[in-house]
Write a protein that holds these residues in place. Sequence first.
Motif, PDB file in Angstrom:
ATOM      1  N   GLU A  47       0.840  -1.211   0.000  1.00 47.35           N
ATOM      2  CA  GLU A  47       0.000   0.000   0.000  1.00 47.35           C
ATOM      3  C   GLU A  47       0.870   1.254   0.000  1.00 47.35           C
ATOM      4  O   GLU A  47       1.903   1.317   0.679  1.00 47.35           O
ATOM      5  N   HIS A  52      -3.275   2.620  -3.792  1.00 46.97           N
ATOM      6  CA  HIS A  52      -3.752   3.492  -2.710  1.00 46.97           C
ATOM      7  C   HIS A  52      -5.179   3.071  -2.407  1.00 46.97           C
ATOM      8  O   HIS A  52      -6.061   3.225  -3.247  1.00 46.97           O
ATOM      9  N   LEU A  53      -5.398   2.555  -1.212  1.00 40.05           N
ATOM     10  CA  LEU A  53      -6.711   2.001  -0.879  1.00 40.05           C
ATOM     11  C   LEU A  53      -7.819   3.040  -0.960  1.00 40.05           C
ATOM     12  O   LEU A  53      -8.983   2.697  -1.195  1.00 40.05           O
ATOM     13  N   ASP A  54      -7.462   4.320  -0.741  1.00 35.08           N
ATOM     14  CA  ASP A  54      -8.508   5.357  -0.749  1.00 35.08           C
ATOM     15  C   ASP A  54      -8.848   5.802  -2.165  1.00 35.08           C
ATOM     16  O   ASP A  54      -9.740   6.623  -2.352  1.00 35.08           O
ATOM     17  N   ARG A  55      -8.154   5.257  -3.156  1.00 29.86           N
ATOM     18  CA  ARG A  55      -8.395   5.707  -4.518  1.00 29.86           C
ATOM     19  C   ARG A  55      -8.788   4.596  -5.460  1.00 29.86           C
ATOM     20  O   ARG A  55      -8.828   4.778  -6.669  1.00 29.86           O
ATOM     21  N   CYS A  56      -9.018   3.397  -4.953  1.00 25.15           N
ATOM     22  CA  CYS A  56      -9.350   2.320  -5.891  1.00 25.15           C
ATOM     23  C   CYS A  56     -10.301   1.315  -5.243  1.00 25.15           C
ATOM     24  O   CYS A  56     -10.467   1.289  -4.019  1.00 25.15           O
ATOM     25  N   ASP A  57     -10.910   0.548  -6.111  1.00 26.87           N
ATOM     26  CA  ASP A  57     -11.748  -0.568  -5.690  1.00 26.87           C
ATOM     27  C   ASP A  57     -10.825  -1.632  -5.083  1.00 26.87           C
ATOM     28  O   ASP A  57      -9.892  -2.103  -5.738  1.00 26.87           O
ATOM     29  N   TRP A  58     -11.061  -2.006  -3.819  1.00 32.95           N
ATOM     30  CA  TRP A  58     -10.163  -2.942  -3.150  1.00 32.95           C
ATOM     31  C   TRP A  58     -10.063  -4.286  -3.868  1.00 32.95           C
ATOM     32  O   TRP A  58      -9.061  -4.973  -3.797  1.00 32.95           O
ATOM     33  N   ASN A  92      -8.015  -1.534  11.026  1.00 32.45           N
ATOM     34  CA  ASN A  92      -9.252  -0.866  10.648  1.00 32.45           C
ATOM     35  C   ASN A  92      -9.833  -1.539   9.399  1.00 32.45           C
ATOM     36  O   ASN A  92      -9.162  -1.617   8.376  1.00 32.45           O
ATOM     37  N   HIS A  93     -11.061  -2.029   9.483  1.00 28.29           N
ATOM     38  CA  HIS A  93     -11.714  -2.680   8.340  1.00 28.29           C
ATOM     39  C   HIS A  93     -11.010  -3.957   7.894  1.00 28.29           C
ATOM     40  O   HIS A  93     -11.094  -4.310   6.711  1.00 28.29           O
ATOM     41  N   LEU A  97     -11.741  -5.645   4.298  1.00 25.37           N
ATOM     42  CA  LEU A  97     -10.656  -5.522   3.324  1.00 25.37           C
ATOM     43  C   LEU A  97     -10.239  -6.904   2.818  1.00 25.37           C
ATOM     44  O   LEU A  97     -10.106  -7.123   1.605  1.00 25.37           O
TER      45      LEU A  97
END
Lengths: 305, 305
Positions: A47, A52-58, A92-93, A97
Motif C-alpha cells: 500500500e 492506494h486504498l482510498d483511490r481504488c476498488d479494493w 481498521n476494516h 478488506l
Amino acid sequence: MEAEFLKWLRARLPAHPALLLGPGDDAAILQLAQDARCVVTTDTLNEGVDFHLDRCDWRLVGRKALAVNLSDLAAMAARPVAALVSLSLPRNHALELAQQLFEGLLPLAADFDVAIAGGDTGTWEGPLAITITAIGQLTEQGPFLRRGARPGDAVLVTGEFGGSILGKHFTFQPRVREALLLNAKYRIHAAADVSDGLSLDLAHVTQESGCGALLDLAAIPVSGDARRLAERPDDEQSALEHALGDGEDFELVLAVPADESVRLLTDQPLDVRLSRIGTFVQEPGLWVADEEGGYRPLMPRGYQH
Amino acid sequence: MEAEFLKWLRARLPAHPALLLGPGDDAAILQLAQDARCVVTTDTLNEGVDFHLDRCDWRLVGRKALAVNLSDLAAMAARPVAALVSLSLPRNHALELAQQLFEGLLPLAADFDVAIAGGDTGTWEGPLAITITAIGQLTEQGPFLRRGARPGDAVLVTGEFGGSILGKHFTFQPRVREALLLNAKYRIHAAADVSDGLSLDLAHVTQESGCGALLDLAAIPVSGDARRLAERPDDEQSALEHALGDGEDFELVLAVPADESVRLLTDQPLDVRLSRIGTFVQEPGLWVADEEGGYRPLMPRGYQH
C-alpha cells in the motif's frame, strides 16, 4: 478476525483436482504433473507504493496481486496450478478488506484454474501488504526463458504499451493462455513479461541472451492510454516514450526465429495482436536506426528496482 | 536498493540440485521427486506483532520467518526443498535490514538443504513484513495429517513446552529431521506442530480426527522457561498453564498407536526427548482425570487467530 475470515473464505473455495489436501492442516498438498517440475514465483504489493486504498476498488488490488504472479508464470509458459495468499492487514476494516481482496482475486483464480492452497492472514498497525506465491507446471514443450534469444530472431510483442497507470495495471489479462498456445504450436527462443517497462524488460532478455536488439520505433504498438497521458498539459513524455518506459503492461516480449515470426504474424493465432518491433542483433544493448542509416543506442527505461 | 541487495544476495546463494533455474528469470523452476506431490505452506511475520526490531537481533527475525515454515513442513513429514522470501521493508535501513534478515535465514536454509528459489523485495512507508512460502515433498511413507488420531492412540510430544517468549520462539529447531525419522521407522497416525499452544493445537488434532484426548497433566514436559515465567511476581499463570497455552514451542504433537508408542518411548530415537502426555479417547474435547477418578474438561488455550 482470522477465524471469521477463514470460515467465510473456505465456503468460497471450490475443490480443485490438483489440491490433494487444502487449507486447514499445517500445509497443503498439491499433485503436480508427472515430470515433477514446478515453477514458482512470488510478488508483493505494498500500500502506498503499488496502490492506494482510498483511490481504488479494493477488489482490484486482490485481483492484481494474483494477476502479476500469473503473468510471471505466463512468461515461463507455465500452466498455473496453485497460489498462496498472505495478508498483513491494517486493523481498521481488516475483515472487510480481506473479503474484498478475495472477491477480486477469486474470479481470476477460477478463470485460470488456480487452486488457493493456503495463506496467512494477520492484522497489525501497518498498511496493507499482500504477498502471493504462485505455483505452476511446465508442459512437455518446456519453459520460456529470458536467455535464448539469438541474433536474427524477431522481437515480437503481444498487445499495446504505455499508460497502464490509467487502468490497465489493474485490469490486464495475464497472457497465460497466449503463452501456452505459442509454446505448443510455435518455436519461441526466449520470453519475458513486461512489468518494469518494454525497453527495460527487453534489455533484460538481451542481457541474459548475450546479444542486443535493434528496435523499429515506428512499429511499437502505442496504446490509447499512452497517447492520452502524453496529451496532458503537465506530461513531459511522448506517447512513444510512455510505451517504451511505463511498465505494468504485462504483455509478453518474445524472441522468435525469423521464419517462424513470419508464420506467426500471418497466423495471428492469439486474441491479442502480435507485432514485430525489431530484431535481435549481435551487438549488446538496445539500438534504433538513425536517419543516416546508422544505429544509435536507446537507453532502456522503466521501473528500476 | 533492490538491485544492490539482489547482487549481494545472489553471491551468497549456493547452487541446489533441485533448483533447475534460480532467481533472475521471471520465475524459478524446481525439480521435485518422482511422485510429483508438493507440500506448500506460507507464513508472515509482522513487525510490532511477531517481533520488535528495536528489541532483537534482526537475524533472528529472518531465521524465525523460515523456521516457522519448516516447522509446518515437519508437521506434514515433508522434506523441505525450497523457499521464496518476500520483504516489505521500511525505507530507513532497508538494505541493512534485508541483509541481516538473510544473514539469519541462510544458515538455517543451508542446514535444512532449502533452496532460496525467489522472492520480492520492496521498500515502503510501513513497518517490516516478511512472508516466506516453503515448498517440500513427501517421502514414500506419505504425509502426517492432523486427522487420523484414533481412540486408544497415545498422545506423544517432542521436547518441552511453555515460556517460548523468553527466547525459544526465535531459536527453536524445526522438527524436520525428527518427523522424517518418525515417519520412516514408526507408525504415526496424526501430527501437528505446536505453534498456537499445546492444548489448542492438540484440540485441532482431536477435532480433525473426530475424537478427544485425556491428558495426564503430571506428564506434560514443562520447560525451564515456563517455570521462570511463572515465578515472576507479576505473572499470574502457573508453569503448567504456560506449558499448555503459551504457543510458539514448535514441537510436534503426535498420535501413535499404543503398542508403537511403547516401542517409541523405549527407543527414544530422537535427539529430543519424546514424552507421552495422554491418550486419545472417543469423547470429543480435552479431558483431565479428577481426584475422584472421573474426567473434567480442559479448555484449550493458546493464540486464537
